[in-house]
Write a protein that holds these residues in place. Sequence first.
Motif, PDB file in Angstrom:
ATOM      1  N   GLY A  10       0.822  -1.295   0.041  1.00  0.00           N
ATOM      2  CA  GLY A  10       0.018   0.010   0.008  1.00  0.00           C
ATOM      3  C   GLY A  10       1.016   1.203  -0.021  1.00  0.00           C
ATOM      4  O   GLY A  10       0.579   2.174   0.635  1.00  0.00           O
ATOM      5  N   SER A  12       1.392   3.271  -2.573  1.00  0.00           N
ATOM      6  CA  SER A  12       1.193   4.206  -3.537  1.00  0.00           C
ATOM      7  C   SER A  12       0.401   5.505  -2.883  1.00  0.00           C
ATOM      8  O   SER A  12       0.240   6.579  -3.504  1.00  0.00           O
ATOM      9  N   SER A  13      -0.008   5.306  -1.723  1.00  0.00           N
ATOM     10  CA  SER A  13      -0.625   6.836  -1.014  1.00  0.00           C
ATOM     11  C   SER A  13      -0.526   6.739   0.329  1.00  0.00           C
ATOM     12  O   SER A  13      -0.241   5.788   1.170  1.00  0.00           O
ATOM     13  N   ILE A  15      -0.725   6.260   4.614  1.00  0.00           N
ATOM     14  CA  ILE A  15       0.397   5.917   5.430  1.00  0.00           C
ATOM     15  C   ILE A  15       1.491   5.051   4.605  1.00  0.00           C
ATOM     16  O   ILE A  15       2.615   5.290   5.142  1.00  0.00           O
ATOM     17  N   ARG A  35      -1.286  -1.501  -6.396  1.00  0.00           N
ATOM     18  CA  ARG A  35      -1.722  -1.578  -7.808  1.00  0.00           C
ATOM     19  C   ARG A  35      -1.220  -0.269  -8.776  1.00  0.00           C
ATOM     20  O   ARG A  35      -0.912  -0.659  -9.896  1.00  0.00           O
ATOM     21  N   ARG A  36      -1.386   0.849  -8.118  1.00  0.00           N
ATOM     22  CA  ARG A  36      -1.283   1.867  -9.084  1.00  0.00           C
ATOM     23  C   ARG A  36       0.523   2.141  -9.396  1.00  0.00           C
ATOM     24  O   ARG A  36       1.111   2.815  -8.519  1.00  0.00           O
ATOM     25  N   ASP A  60      -1.656  -6.927  -7.126  1.00  0.00           N
ATOM     26  CA  ASP A  60      -2.909  -6.776  -6.629  1.00  0.00           C
ATOM     27  C   ASP A  60      -2.988  -7.585  -5.587  1.00  0.00           C
ATOM     28  O   ASP A  60      -2.829  -8.968  -5.834  1.00  0.00           O
ATOM     29  N   LEU A  61      -2.966  -7.168  -4.440  1.00  0.00           N
ATOM     30  CA  LEU A  61      -2.932  -8.088  -3.113  1.00  0.00           C
ATOM     31  C   LEU A  61      -4.141  -9.076  -2.846  1.00  0.00           C
ATOM     32  O   LEU A  61      -4.057  -9.917  -2.023  1.00  0.00           O
ATOM     33  N   ASN A  87       0.577  -3.027   5.158  1.00  0.00           N
ATOM     34  CA  ASN A  87      -0.274  -1.652   5.293  1.00  0.00           C
ATOM     35  C   ASN A  87      -1.669  -1.541   4.496  1.00  0.00           C
ATOM     36  O   ASN A  87      -2.498  -1.004   4.882  1.00  0.00           O
ATOM     37  N   ALA A 138      -3.086  -2.346  11.634  1.00  0.00           N
ATOM     38  CA  ALA A 138      -4.642  -2.493  11.972  1.00  0.00           C
ATOM     39  C   ALA A 138      -5.323  -1.073  11.954  1.00  0.00           C
ATOM     40  O   ALA A 138      -5.356  -0.297  11.035  1.00  0.00           O
ATOM     41  N   TYR A 152     -15.409  -3.633   7.671  1.00  0.00           N
ATOM     42  CA  TYR A 152     -13.988  -3.304   7.693  1.00  0.00           C
ATOM     43  C   TYR A 152     -13.345  -3.515   9.177  1.00  0.00           C
ATOM     44  O   TYR A 152     -12.299  -4.174   9.447  1.00  0.00           O
ATOM     45  N   LYS A 156     -10.175  -5.796  10.617  1.00  0.00           N
ATOM     46  CA  LYS A 156      -8.989  -5.157  11.468  1.00  0.00           C
ATOM     47  C   LYS A 156      -9.007  -5.858  12.898  1.00  0.00           C
ATOM     48  O   LYS A 156      -7.890  -5.985  13.595  1.00  0.00           O
ATOM     49  N   GLY A 183      -6.166   5.868  14.742  1.00  0.00           N
ATOM     50  CA  GLY A 183      -7.095   6.667  14.769  1.00  0.00           C
ATOM     51  C   GLY A 183      -7.326   7.012  13.336  1.00  0.00           C
ATOM     52  O   GLY A 183      -6.563   6.766  12.430  1.00  0.00           O
ATOM     53  N   VAL A 185      -6.661   9.080   9.872  1.00  0.00           N
ATOM     54  CA  VAL A 185      -5.538   9.645   9.411  1.00  0.00           C
ATOM     55  C   VAL A 185      -6.104  10.288   8.132  1.00  0.00           C
ATOM     56  O   VAL A 185      -6.734   9.633   7.419  1.00  0.00           O
ATOM     57  N   THR A 187      -5.905  10.480   4.814  1.00  0.00           N
ATOM     58  CA  THR A 187      -5.228   9.944   3.462  1.00  0.00           C
ATOM     59  C   THR A 187      -6.394   9.649   2.458  1.00  0.00           C
ATOM     60  O   THR A 187      -7.463  10.415   2.678  1.00  0.00           O
ATOM     61  N   GLU A 188      -6.281   8.850   1.567  1.00  0.00           N
ATOM     62  CA  GLU A 188      -7.400   8.650   0.639  1.00  0.00           C
ATOM     63  C   GLU A 188      -8.344   7.649   0.850  1.00  0.00           C
ATOM     64  O   GLU A 188      -9.305   7.207   0.128  1.00  0.00           O
TER      65      GLU A 188
HETATM   66  N1  NAP Z   1      -6.768   6.656   7.073  1.00  0.00           N
HETATM   67  C1  NAP Z   1      -7.287   6.414   8.237  1.00  0.00           C
HETATM   68  O1  NAP Z   1      -8.155   6.801   8.937  1.00  0.00           O
HETATM   69  C2  NAP Z   1      -6.875   4.999   8.694  1.00  0.00           C
HETATM   70  C3  NAP Z   1      -7.063   4.565  10.120  1.00  0.00           C
HETATM   71  C4  NAP Z   1      -6.472   3.255  10.720  1.00  0.00           C
HETATM   72  C5  NAP Z   1      -5.910   2.406   9.743  1.00  0.00           C
HETATM   73  N2  NAP Z   1      -5.989   2.625   8.579  1.00  0.00           N
HETATM   74  C6  NAP Z   1      -5.218   1.674   7.962  1.00  0.00           C
HETATM   75  O2  NAP Z   1      -4.001   2.034   7.220  1.00  0.00           O
HETATM   76  C7  NAP Z   1      -3.910   1.398   6.053  1.00  0.00           C
HETATM   77  C8  NAP Z   1      -3.418   2.405   4.906  1.00  0.00           C
HETATM   78  O3  NAP Z   1      -4.597   3.209   4.341  1.00  0.00           O
HETATM   79  P1  NAP Z   1      -4.394   4.648   4.184  1.00  0.00           P
HETATM   80  O4  NAP Z   1      -5.158   5.457   5.253  1.00  0.00           O
HETATM   81  O5  NAP Z   1      -2.991   5.023   3.918  1.00  0.00           O
HETATM   82  O6  NAP Z   1      -5.541   4.764   2.883  1.00  0.00           O
HETATM   83  P2  NAP Z   1      -5.029   4.999   1.440  1.00  0.00           P
HETATM   84  O7  NAP Z   1      -4.378   6.318   1.140  1.00  0.00           O
HETATM   85  O8  NAP Z   1      -6.292   4.653   0.609  1.00  0.00           O
HETATM   86  O9  NAP Z   1      -3.922   3.700   1.204  1.00  0.00           O
HETATM   87  C9  NAP Z   1      -4.326   2.616   0.929  1.00  0.00           C
HETATM   88  C10 NAP Z   1      -3.260   1.764   0.207  1.00  0.00           C
HETATM   89  O10 NAP Z   1      -3.691   0.405   0.013  1.00  0.00           O
HETATM   90  C11 NAP Z   1      -3.570  -0.115  -1.518  1.00  0.00           C
HETATM   91  N3  NAP Z   1      -4.315  -1.131  -1.814  1.00  0.00           N
HETATM   92  C12 NAP Z   1      -5.608  -1.188  -1.691  1.00  0.00           C
HETATM   93  N4  NAP Z   1      -6.020  -2.187  -2.352  1.00  0.00           N
HETATM   94  C13 NAP Z   1      -5.133  -2.932  -2.682  1.00  0.00           C
HETATM   95  C14 NAP Z   1      -5.028  -4.039  -3.492  1.00  0.00           C
HETATM   96  N5  NAP Z   1      -6.107  -4.759  -4.036  1.00  0.00           N
HETATM   97  N6  NAP Z   1      -3.575  -4.480  -3.757  1.00  0.00           N
HETATM   98  C15 NAP Z   1      -2.553  -3.661  -3.690  1.00  0.00           C
HETATM   99  N7  NAP Z   1      -2.631  -2.772  -2.613  1.00  0.00           N
HETATM  100  C16 NAP Z   1      -3.891  -2.305  -2.387  1.00  0.00           C
HETATM  101  C17 NAP Z   1      -3.498   1.330  -2.080  1.00  0.00           C
HETATM  102  O11 NAP Z   1      -3.027   1.178  -3.376  1.00  0.00           O
HETATM  103  P3  NAP Z   1      -3.716   1.054  -4.795  1.00  0.00           P
HETATM  104  O12 NAP Z   1      -4.810   1.542  -4.840  1.00  0.00           O
HETATM  105  O13 NAP Z   1      -2.617   1.733  -5.708  1.00  0.00           O
HETATM  106  O14 NAP Z   1      -3.582  -0.408  -5.063  1.00  0.00           O
HETATM  107  C18 NAP Z   1      -3.005   2.165  -1.282  1.00  0.00           C
HETATM  108  O15 NAP Z   1      -1.784   2.294  -1.680  1.00  0.00           O
HETATM  109  C19 NAP Z   1      -5.163   0.464   5.903  1.00  0.00           C
HETATM  110  O16 NAP Z   1      -4.740  -0.768   5.993  1.00  0.00           O
HETATM  111  C20 NAP Z   1      -6.018   1.280   6.393  1.00  0.00           C
HETATM  112  O17 NAP Z   1      -7.189   0.162   6.809  1.00  0.00           O
HETATM  113  C21 NAP Z   1      -6.286   3.811   8.017  1.00  0.00           C
END
Ligand code: NAP
Length: 271
Positions: A10, A12-13, A15, A35-36, A60-61, A87, A138, A152, A156, A183, A185, A187-188
């Motif tokens: 993960g 590409s964006s 965390i 993937r991107r 693609d995971l 991640n 998580a 979701y 987790k 908590g 974050v 992001t996208e």
């Molecule tokens: N943002 C929050 O509030 C928050 C809070 C707690 C935990 N988290 C966790 O933190 C982690 C990172 O999320 P983020 O907040 O950084 O969100 P994000 O910006 O949407 O990043 C998600 C990452 O996961 C990758 N991903 C999604 N589906 C995939 C697939 N099928 N194969 C490979 N890669 C895949 C995406 O890459 P591609 O689309 O390029 O494949 C992207 O790089 C996640 O596990 C999320 O559950 C997030």
Amino acid sequence: MEGRTVLITGASSGIGAATARWLACQGMRVVLTARRQDRLEALAQEIRAQGGAALVIPADLASFSDRQALVRQVEDAWGPVEVLINNAGFGYYGTVAETPWEVVERMFQVNILAMIHLVQLVLPGMRQLGRGHIINVASVAGYISTPPLTVYSATKFAVVGFSEGLRRELEPYGIHVTVISPGPVRTEFGRAASGLAVDPGEVPGGLNPEAVARAIARALRRPVPEIVIPARYVPAIWINRALPRLVDWGAARQGRAWLRHLEKARSGGSG
Ligand SMILES: NC(=O)c1ccc[n+]([C@@H]2O[C@H](COP(=O)([O-])OP(=O)(O)OC[C@H]3O[C@@H](n4cnc5c(N)ncnc54)[C@H](OP(=O)(O)O)[C@@H]3O)[C@@H](O)[C@H]2O)c1
């Protein structure tokens, strides 16, 4: 950490990208996957321009064979994975009744099954080295399940449980396991979970992804079993455990309000 190979999923964006930048600055050799590919290549260029080492392997995971190919390619290029940061993940805002089955399956594939599989794939290399560190991302949603993120949350909760057992299993081999639960974050994540082009609304007090990246780097230097970030969520987790009925009321109400807000945002209203 200098010179060690870290595989970050993960990347590409959000965390993952912030963690890759941070660990590359500390001298780690970072393998970027998601993937991107265009995003990964741009990040790798940025890291290399600053003197770091980065390898891009798109995958693609949700795919079993992509996961196998990913670890094989890392090992062929740079040898065993010394640090694995699981991640990659996504959520979906919706009631359990309305969440499409394909989304449920894909979420479990990416958020937990890929994690378990990647651990299985990197372990022989770590065992051979006699060291390693696995960091699983998580969420606070892995301790407190709140609609409309119930499915979701289930993934987790699985990440938290898997990490606990894995830690106990791998301790004798000198392999550390840390589960980090952020908590909200910025992001996208919200965009992906809502299917909207614009995030339907940031949770106030959301963290920057860099804060999570720094916490991950600290855990690599000084291994700890669990991190909840920000720490203010720790009492909430305990209250949820001790007094679940009290939390039920507030969480259900908040969930309904969030769904109404999403409904408006999806139909182009002000929300
Ligand atoms: N943002 C929050 O509030 C928050 C809070 C707690 C935990 N988290 C966790 O933190 C982690 C990172 O999320 P983020 O907040 O950084 O969100 P994000 O910006 O949407 O990043 C998600 C990452 O996961 C990758 N991903 C999604 N589906 C995939 C697939 N099928 N194969 C490979 N890669 C895949 C995406 O890459 P591609 O689309 O390029 O494949 C992207 O790089 C996640 O596990 C999320 O559950 C997030």
